[in-house]
Enzyme design. Sequence first.
Site, PDB file in Angstrom:
ATOM      1  N   LYS A 207      -3.466   6.305  -1.188  1.00  0.00           N
ATOM      2  CA  LYS A 207      -2.066   6.044  -0.835  1.00  0.00           C
ATOM      3  C   LYS A 207      -1.179   6.046  -2.086  1.00  0.00           C
ATOM      4  O   LYS A 207      -0.098   6.636  -2.104  1.00  0.00           O
ATOM      5  CB  LYS A 207      -1.979   4.686  -0.118  1.00  0.00           C
ATOM      6  N   CYS A 261       8.297   2.877  -0.740  1.00  0.00           N
ATOM      7  CA  CYS A 261       7.020   3.489  -1.132  1.00  0.00           C
ATOM      8  C   CYS A 261       7.090   4.225  -2.468  1.00  0.00           C
ATOM      9  O   CYS A 261       6.518   3.797  -3.452  1.00  0.00           O
ATOM     10  CB  CYS A 261       6.563   4.439  -0.031  1.00  0.00           C
TER      11      CYS A 261
HETATM   12  N1  NAD Z   1       8.221   1.733   5.574  1.00  0.00           N
HETATM   13  C1  NAD Z   1       7.443   2.763   5.326  1.00  0.00           C
HETATM   14  O1  NAD Z   1       7.833   3.893   5.520  1.00  0.00           O
HETATM   15  C2  NAD Z   1       6.024   2.577   4.817  1.00  0.00           C
HETATM   16  C3  NAD Z   1       5.168   3.687   4.815  1.00  0.00           C
HETATM   17  C4  NAD Z   1       3.857   3.525   4.406  1.00  0.00           C
HETATM   18  C5  NAD Z   1       3.414   2.275   3.970  1.00  0.00           C
HETATM   19  N2  NAD Z   1       4.261   1.217   3.954  1.00  0.00           N
HETATM   20  C6  NAD Z   1       3.730  -0.071   3.512  1.00  0.00           C
HETATM   21  O2  NAD Z   1       3.524  -0.877   4.660  1.00  0.00           O
HETATM   22  C7  NAD Z   1       3.720  -2.250   4.307  1.00  0.00           C
HETATM   23  C8  NAD Z   1       4.765  -2.832   5.236  1.00  0.00           C
HETATM   24  O3  NAD Z   1       5.979  -2.136   5.016  1.00  0.00           O
HETATM   25  P1  NAD Z   1       7.205  -2.216   6.015  1.00  0.00           P
HETATM   26  O4  NAD Z   1       8.105  -1.114   5.625  1.00  0.00           O
HETATM   27  O5  NAD Z   1       6.713  -2.281   7.420  1.00  0.00           O
HETATM   28  O6  NAD Z   1       7.817  -3.646   5.592  1.00  0.00           O
HETATM   29  P2  NAD Z   1       8.972  -4.465   6.357  1.00  0.00           P
HETATM   30  O7  NAD Z   1       9.614  -5.302   5.319  1.00  0.00           O
HETATM   31  O8  NAD Z   1       9.781  -3.561   7.203  1.00  0.00           O
HETATM   32  O9  NAD Z   1       8.163  -5.409   7.351  1.00  0.00           O
HETATM   33  C9  NAD Z   1       7.298  -6.389   6.929  1.00  0.00           C
HETATM   34  C10 NAD Z   1       7.375  -7.545   7.906  1.00  0.00           C
HETATM   35  O10 NAD Z   1       6.363  -8.482   7.532  1.00  0.00           O
HETATM   36  C11 NAD Z   1       6.877  -9.787   7.791  1.00  0.00           C
HETATM   37  N3  NAD Z   1       6.064 -10.745   7.056  1.00  0.00           N
HETATM   38  C12 NAD Z   1       6.119 -11.121   5.755  1.00  0.00           C
HETATM   39  N4  NAD Z   1       5.150 -11.996   5.474  1.00  0.00           N
HETATM   40  C13 NAD Z   1       4.435 -12.182   6.613  1.00  0.00           C
HETATM   41  C14 NAD Z   1       3.301 -12.960   6.961  1.00  0.00           C
HETATM   42  N5  NAD Z   1       2.670 -13.718   6.082  1.00  0.00           N
HETATM   43  N6  NAD Z   1       2.872 -12.893   8.233  1.00  0.00           N
HETATM   44  C15 NAD Z   1       3.496 -12.125   9.148  1.00  0.00           C
HETATM   45  N7  NAD Z   1       4.560 -11.367   8.876  1.00  0.00           N
HETATM   46  C16 NAD Z   1       5.030 -11.392   7.620  1.00  0.00           C
HETATM   47  C17 NAD Z   1       8.330  -9.701   7.372  1.00  0.00           C
HETATM   48  O11 NAD Z   1       9.091 -10.737   7.955  1.00  0.00           O
HETATM   49  C18 NAD Z   1       8.708  -8.302   7.877  1.00  0.00           C
HETATM   50  O12 NAD Z   1       9.257  -8.332   9.178  1.00  0.00           O
HETATM   51  C19 NAD Z   1       4.117  -2.268   2.833  1.00  0.00           C
HETATM   52  O13 NAD Z   1       2.983  -2.473   2.053  1.00  0.00           O
HETATM   53  C20 NAD Z   1       4.638  -0.869   2.617  1.00  0.00           C
HETATM   54  O14 NAD Z   1       4.517  -0.485   1.268  1.00  0.00           O
HETATM   55  C21 NAD Z   1       5.558   1.335   4.388  1.00  0.00           C
END
Ligand code: NAD
Length: 401
Positions: A207, A261
């Site tokens: 990743k 990312c």
């Molecule tokens: N957004 C993208 O396009 C994308 C793509 C690939 C990978 N990622 C990865 O995926 C992961 C999540 O990214 P995202 O974009 O969904 O983030 P986001 O910020 O949109 O969502 C994360 C959610 O997790 C919640 N949260 C925080 N701590 C928590 C806990 N202890 N228990 C439960 N919920 C909790 C937050 O309130 C939030 O709603 C990250 O590591 C990111 O790097 C994101």
Amino acid sequence: MQMNNNIKVIMMGLGYIGLPTAALIASKGISVLGVDVQQKVVDTINNGKIHIVEPELDGIVKHDVDRGYLKAAITPQKADVFLVAVPTPFKGDHQPDLSYVESATQMILPQLEEGNLFIIESTSPVGTTEKMTNLIFSERPELKNKIYIAYCPERVLPGNVIYELKNNDRAIGGIDEASTQQACDFYRLFVTGDLHETNARTAEMTKLVENASRDVQIAFANELSMICDEADIDVWELINLANKHPRVNILQPGTGVGGHCIAVDPWFIVSEFKEKAKIIRTAREINNYKTEWVIEKIKNKALEFELKEGRKPIIACFGLAFKPDIDDLRESPALHVVQSLIDQGLEVLAVEPNINSQSNGAGLNIISMKDALEQMDLGFKLVGHKSFRKLPEDIVKFVNG
Ligand SMILES: NC(=O)c1ccc[n+]([C@@H]2O[C@H](COP(=O)([O-])OP(=O)(O)OC[C@H]3O[C@@H](n4cnc5c(N)ncnc54)[C@H](O)[C@@H]3O)[C@@H](O)[C@H]2O)c1
């Protein structure tokens, strides 16, 4: 554990990745409890609504919630499969911040039972799955060799998440062979893309490398754009011509690189492999510098205007999101440009058709494209949204399209 539609799944984190994944799994008739620490997010989803912009997602969530397959809560319960998709930002000094993954793992710990599958999807530095494994077994030693643990990164494109969640290939790496197999069996329930088996460390690095590779290629285009500006060459024409070569494929330059990312993940490699990760670090620096370069360009245009007209110009910036046709402002170079210009005393109108002006969270006064065109003295296109395709010719374009 037999993977079938009777399993119960917990998704920790209901953001841009967690919610669509939870919704897709629930759409297969599998019972999913989404857990998020934000009560507002939990309430929104339990009302069959969504809090993010993603095509098709609203209909799927509503359908899942109406049929009772998707529910949300503040705390996890017992389940068969636990997924973690919480944020993994970096700290001020570019060190990865694993506190969210640790806290989600801590919340799951009391619920874990023999035979459970625990999967981290959050983008993570190499060794994170091993760290969480150690955490789990230090608190629950009786589960050693009795649960399955794997890492499976997400590589979806915001704006096309539902299609890509189903159709993209996945790299799946367990802490042992049995964990890899269990995780593959689980993803087979809702992914039609190929599932590639590996170990947890390689899956983690896969990743990071995907995003570092994009970052390096974009840095090349951004560097070209600044060289071309000095050489009085149209960079878009240049790239178009160079790409006629059958084995050349230069990407498009822009305002910089943003998002959760590409602007973040390469630092997870640089912070751990300081001496070796030279191109990866330089690419990050070039892409960040491009944003500062755009700010300087706009300031120079504003100064030219002021010298000529005897007053400061009203500047319109078109686009705030970190890339076209989404509402996501995280690490957005366009947002940084606008905030920096305002901080430096310039009058800036921000146009972002994907964000509700009342609740943009950025504290900015967002106005419509029509109003901005009427009121502005100088206009700058920072994001290539589809709705900006017909902007007038005199708008300075830092992005193509
Ligand atoms: N957004 C993208 O396009 C994308 C793509 C690939 C990978 N990622 C990865 O995926 C992961 C999540 O990214 P995202 O974009 O969904 O983030 P986001 O910020 O949109 O969502 C994360 C959610 O997790 C919640 N949260 C925080 N701590 C928590 C806990 N202890 N228990 C439960 N919920 C909790 C937050 O309130 C939030 O709603 C990250 O590591 C990111 O790097 C994101």
